[in-house]
Design a protein around this motif. Structure first.
Motif, PDB file in Angstrom:
ATOM      1  N   ILE A 115      -1.699  10.623  -8.839  1.00 37.24           N
ATOM      2  CA  ILE A 115      -2.176   9.534  -8.720  1.00 37.24           C
ATOM      3  C   ILE A 115      -1.373   8.233  -8.570  1.00 37.24           C
ATOM      4  N   GLY A 116      -1.861   7.234  -8.281  1.00 36.94           N
ATOM      5  CA  GLY A 116      -0.912   5.976  -8.092  1.00 36.94           C
ATOM      6  C   GLY A 116      -1.819   4.586  -7.737  1.00 36.94           C
ATOM      7  N   ASN A 117      -0.981   3.627  -7.481  1.00 32.67           N
ATOM      8  CA  ASN A 117      -1.611   2.231  -7.413  1.00 32.67           C
ATOM      9  C   ASN A 117      -0.918   1.628  -6.315  1.00 32.67           C
ATOM     10  N   MET A 118      -0.293   2.362  -5.053  1.00 30.75           N
ATOM     11  CA  MET A 118       0.441   1.780  -4.005  1.00 30.75           C
ATOM     12  C   MET A 118       1.686   0.877  -4.309  1.00 30.75           C
ATOM     13  N   PRO A 176       3.371  -3.989  -1.720  1.00 30.18           N
ATOM     14  CA  PRO A 176       3.471  -5.300  -1.288  1.00 30.18           C
ATOM     15  C   PRO A 176       4.655  -5.387   0.091  1.00 30.18           C
ATOM     16  N   THR A 177       4.786  -4.431   0.813  1.00 31.75           N
ATOM     17  CA  THR A 177       5.477  -4.338   2.153  1.00 31.75           C
ATOM     18  C   THR A 177       5.195  -3.749   3.122  1.00 31.75           C
ATOM     19  N   GLY A 178       4.204  -2.782   2.842  1.00 33.74           N
ATOM     20  CA  GLY A 178       3.546  -1.867   4.048  1.00 33.74           C
ATOM     21  C   GLY A 178       4.508  -0.717   4.253  1.00 33.74           C
ATOM     22  N   ARG A 210       0.537  -2.829   8.881  1.00 29.72           N
ATOM     23  CA  ARG A 210       1.391  -3.158   7.828  1.00 29.72           C
ATOM     24  C   ARG A 210       2.764  -2.663   7.851  1.00 29.72           C
ATOM     25  N   PHE A 211       2.644  -1.056   8.298  1.00 29.25           N
ATOM     26  CA  PHE A 211       3.943  -0.396   8.435  1.00 29.25           C
ATOM     27  C   PHE A 211       4.631  -1.265   9.779  1.00 29.25           C
ATOM     28  N   MET A 212       3.950  -1.478  10.652  1.00 30.66           N
ATOM     29  CA  MET A 212       4.655  -2.103  11.570  1.00 30.66           C
ATOM     30  C   MET A 212       5.363  -3.421  11.144  1.00 30.66           C
ATOM     31  N   ASP A 213       4.614  -4.165  10.483  1.00 32.72           N
ATOM     32  CA  ASP A 213       5.248  -5.302  10.006  1.00 32.72           C
ATOM     33  C   ASP A 213       6.751  -5.140   9.227  1.00 32.72           C
ATOM     34  N   TRP A 214       6.474  -3.863   8.314  1.00 34.08           N
ATOM     35  CA  TRP A 214       7.658  -3.710   7.581  1.00 34.08           C
ATOM     36  C   TRP A 214       8.841  -2.973   8.917  1.00 34.08           C
ATOM     37  N   LEU A 215       8.521  -2.338   9.711  1.00 29.65           N
ATOM     38  CA  LEU A 215       9.503  -2.101  10.762  1.00 29.65           C
ATOM     39  C   LEU A 215      10.006  -3.163  11.473  1.00 29.65           C
ATOM     40  N   ALA A 216       9.436  -4.114  11.680  1.00 29.68           N
ATOM     41  CA  ALA A 216       9.867  -5.294  12.439  1.00 29.68           C
ATOM     42  C   ALA A 216      10.834  -5.842  11.777  1.00 29.68           C
ATOM     43  N   TYR A 237      15.660   3.225   4.464  1.00 27.81           N
ATOM     44  CA  TYR A 237      15.443   2.037   3.647  1.00 27.81           C
ATOM     45  C   TYR A 237      14.945   2.139   2.484  1.00 27.81           C
ATOM     46  N   ALA A 238      15.197   1.399   1.329  1.00 28.41           N
ATOM     47  CA  ALA A 238      14.093   1.080   0.360  1.00 28.41           C
ATOM     48  C   ALA A 238      13.078   0.533   0.700  1.00 28.41           C
ATOM     49  N   VAL A 239      11.826   0.639  -0.288  1.00 28.31           N
ATOM     50  CA  VAL A 239      10.492   0.084   0.123  1.00 28.31           C
ATOM     51  C   VAL A 239      10.630  -1.690   0.442  1.00 28.31           C
ATOM     52  N   ASP A 240      11.654  -1.957  -0.233  1.00 25.72           N
ATOM     53  CA  ASP A 240      11.677  -3.542  -0.391  1.00 25.72           C
ATOM     54  C   ASP A 240      12.625  -3.733   1.012  1.00 25.72           C
ATOM     55  N   GLY A 241      13.037  -2.933   1.791  1.00 32.01           N
ATOM     56  CA  GLY A 241      13.928  -3.210   2.761  1.00 32.01           C
ATOM     57  C   GLY A 241      15.493  -3.099   2.448  1.00 32.01           C
TER      58      GLY A 241
END
Length: 610
Positions: free
Chosen positions: A12-15, A241-243, A291-297, A315-319
């Motif tokens: 289970i989770g909340n993203m 928060p980051t995608g 959203r994932f592409m924004d994170w990659l960018a 990378y970590a989820v926050d970059g």
């Protein structure tokens, strides 16, 4: 049992974070406030010290089942006994009405008969390294560690029990008890437990969120249930928060029971990019792909140097790029599988394939979702220029081995993919690029792979130049359009891989090893299971070849059905499958769920004659 089988857990989770709940009603893994934070409950990695939150009937001889509330990530654990039937609903509130702080809701109810329950909440903060205080107040129980405070609100009385809290209660048919665990400010009260009506509203809001999200799925094929569950699992692995998307929500679940191949997968790999974007776009989830592409960018624009390369592979989820690996020797590990690791030393490796996956993701997103901006193209053009100058370097390869660098065939043809997608994108959009340089490099890569990556001895492409070892990553050659799926060399490679491992191949009853770990000097000790992702890759390779060969298409369908049979009862997959069919590795594994979606989509199209 001290340890539940890995496949006996639901997620289970909340993203932002995720929790694993076993068939026995024990929540054995949760990191707060995000995926890569230290664990609060970690019995998954040490059943004595790790910490858990268990709710279960006290009666002997209880049978257990789990399922998800239809089209949601709300987990229901069912207990069946002659005296009655009980359920626990576990979820983390999401959606517009979700509370601002991270919360986990557990609701026990009896649907038939009458049952007594025990509840135990025993957190172990900071991977069971930090001491904490337990206090009972008028609202419930609070747990205060140096860096984190949790409040547990309950609709039934709880008492302090050592450093945890415990209680007993009995429910008649139709009655329920609610427990809410939340992150709280230091010295704030533990928080109230909502009444029956409010708890029901929160539950229904969460149901509505997940069902509304899943309704965007455009897949209507033969394996709709499996694809839906994989999509829901992938959504849980996204960091809202980051995608970013984590590979898995766990660390150090072993690739072999009792072994040392235990890694931290709570980070975001660039190589997941093309596969993530492809899977989400194919089944209608354009927002997640964007959203994932924004994170990659954000990563490719940073252009920091890693191993003399402009990007690192994870990378970590926050970059954050520093993922220093260290061990937790005080933890026993899952079923004695040590060491338990936090961080991932592979982040410092050179893996040239990531540029191919990244450029493929950009190309697909430009084609199906949103055009690449000029500013983004300037950064990407620099990356492709770098690949054109550096594609001929040995690297550690896709499997993150810890031996010497080699000329890996997969890394080479993924460099071809980076150059090819750069050229295609430049031509489609008439973007400025050093076309002559890229074209010359792309052709040079192709010629080299065909000359040095092919083994006349094995009559197959091989793992690295000068070797005769097979590698399942070669199955991606036709999937990335490096080779035609029915090219004689590709068919021969597929046949070599699909041969039984006992006869020199990589297959075992429809499953596929990523490579022969016994013959490959990968710098690692211990054994491992078959790789689920690679098994789905074989399905896709057979599917594409099967467009002109019905026998291969029929085999692809059989292997796909066999693979579904190796999933957990909830439709979740770990990284690997052991010799007795048990799940191995971190769980659930996002890349495996992605591969399932891709295989189902393309197999459907082939079976429909499209």
């Amino acid at each position: 049992m001290p340890y539940q089988p890995i496949e006996n857990y639901g997620v289970i989770g909340n993203m932002r974070t995720a929790a694993l709940v076993g068939l026995d009603g024990s929540l054995d893994w949760l990191c707060l406030p995000r995926f890569d934070s230290p664990s609060v409950f970690g019995a998954l990695l040490d059943d004595r010290k790790g910490g858990f939150f268990r709710i279960a009937p006290t009666a002997e001889g209880v049978r257990h089942k789990q399922y998800y509330w239809p089209d949601t990530n709300i987990l229901v654990t069912r207990f069946l006994h002659p005296d009655g039937v009980a359920e626990i609903e576990d979820y983390m509130p999401v959606g517009p009405g979700a509370p601002p702080a991270d919360q986990l809701v557990r609701r026990a109810r009896v649907v038939r008969g009458r049952l007594a329950f025990t509840v135990e909440c025993r957190p172990a903060f900071d991977y069971a390294r930090a001491k904490h205080e337990t206090r009972v107040d008028e609202y419930g129980v609070r747990f205060d560690a140096p860096d984190l405070s949790l409040g547990l609100a309950s609709s039934v009385p709880l008492r302090p029990d050592g450093t945890g809290a415990a209680g007993t209660f009995t429910l008649d048919e139709g009655a329920s008890a609610a427990f809410i665990l939340r992150v709280i400010e230091r010295d704030a009260p533990s928080g109230y437990c909502p009444g029956t009506a409010e708890a029901e509203d929160r539950f229904r809001e969460t149901v509505a969120f997940w069902q509304r999200w899943l309704s965007k799925c455009t897949y209507q094929g033969r394996w709709r249930e499996a694809v839906h569950r994989s999509a829901l699992a992938l959504k849980l692995l996204t960091y809202e928060p980051t995608g970013a998307i984590v590979a898995a929500p766990t660390t150090s679940l072993p690739e072999g029971i009792g072994g040392t191949r235990n890694w931290d997968y709570r980070y975001c790999w660039l190589r997941d990019a093309a596969f993530t974007v492809y899977a989400f776009l194919r089944i209608g989830f354009t927002d997640e792909a964007a959203r994932f592409m924004d994170w990659l960018a954000a990563r490719w624009k940073e252009h920091e140097s890693h191993c003399g390369a402009p990007l690192q592979l994870m990378y970590a989820v926050d970059g954050r790029s520093d993922l220093t690996e260290y061990e937790l020797p005080h933890l026993d590990g899952y079923m004695g599988s040590r060491p338990v690791r936090v961080g991932n030393g592979a982040h410092g490796q050179l893996q040239l394939d990531v540029y191919g996956e990244l450029m493929d993701a950009v190309y697909l997103h430009n084609k199906y979702a949103r055009p690449v901006s000029y500013d983004a193209w300037v950064s990407l053009r620099g990356l492709v220029d770098w690949v054109a100058d550096n594609w001929d370097r040995p690297d550690e390869g896709v499997w993150e081995t810890r031996g010497a660098r080699k000329d890996h065939v997969y890394s080479r043809f993924m460099c071809w993919v980076a150059l090819d997608r750069g050229l295609r994108l430049a031509d489609k959009r008439a973007l400025p690029a050093n076309r002559a340089k890229w074209l010359a490099a792309r052709d040079a890569v192709y010629e080299q792979v065909m000359a040095k990556g092919w083994s006349e001895t094995r009559k197959s492409f091989v793992q690295s130049y000068g070797a005769d070892n097979l590698d399942a990553s070669l199955l991606l050659m036709p999937l990335t359009f490096f080779m035609a799926p029915d090219d004689p060399r590709m068919l021969a490679t597929v046949d070599a891989i699909r041969a039984p491992a006992t006869k020199g191949g990589l297959a075992a009853d429809g499953l596929v090893y990523r490579y022969d770990y016994r013959a490959t000097h990968d710098g690692l000790d211990g054994a491992e299971g078959t790789f689920n992702m690679c098994s789905f890759w074989l399905v896709e390779a057979l599917t594409r070849a099967g467009r002109t060969d019905p026998a291969r298409l029929a085999e692809a369908r059989l292997r796909f059905e066999q693979m579904l049979g190796y999933g957990s009862p909830l439709g979740l997959f770990g990284e690997q499958t052991g010799t007795s069919g048990q799940a191995l590795g971190n769980f659930p594994q996002g890349f495996t769920q992605l591969a399932l979606i891709s295989a189902a989509f393309n197999l459907d199209r082939a079976l429909d004659g499209r």
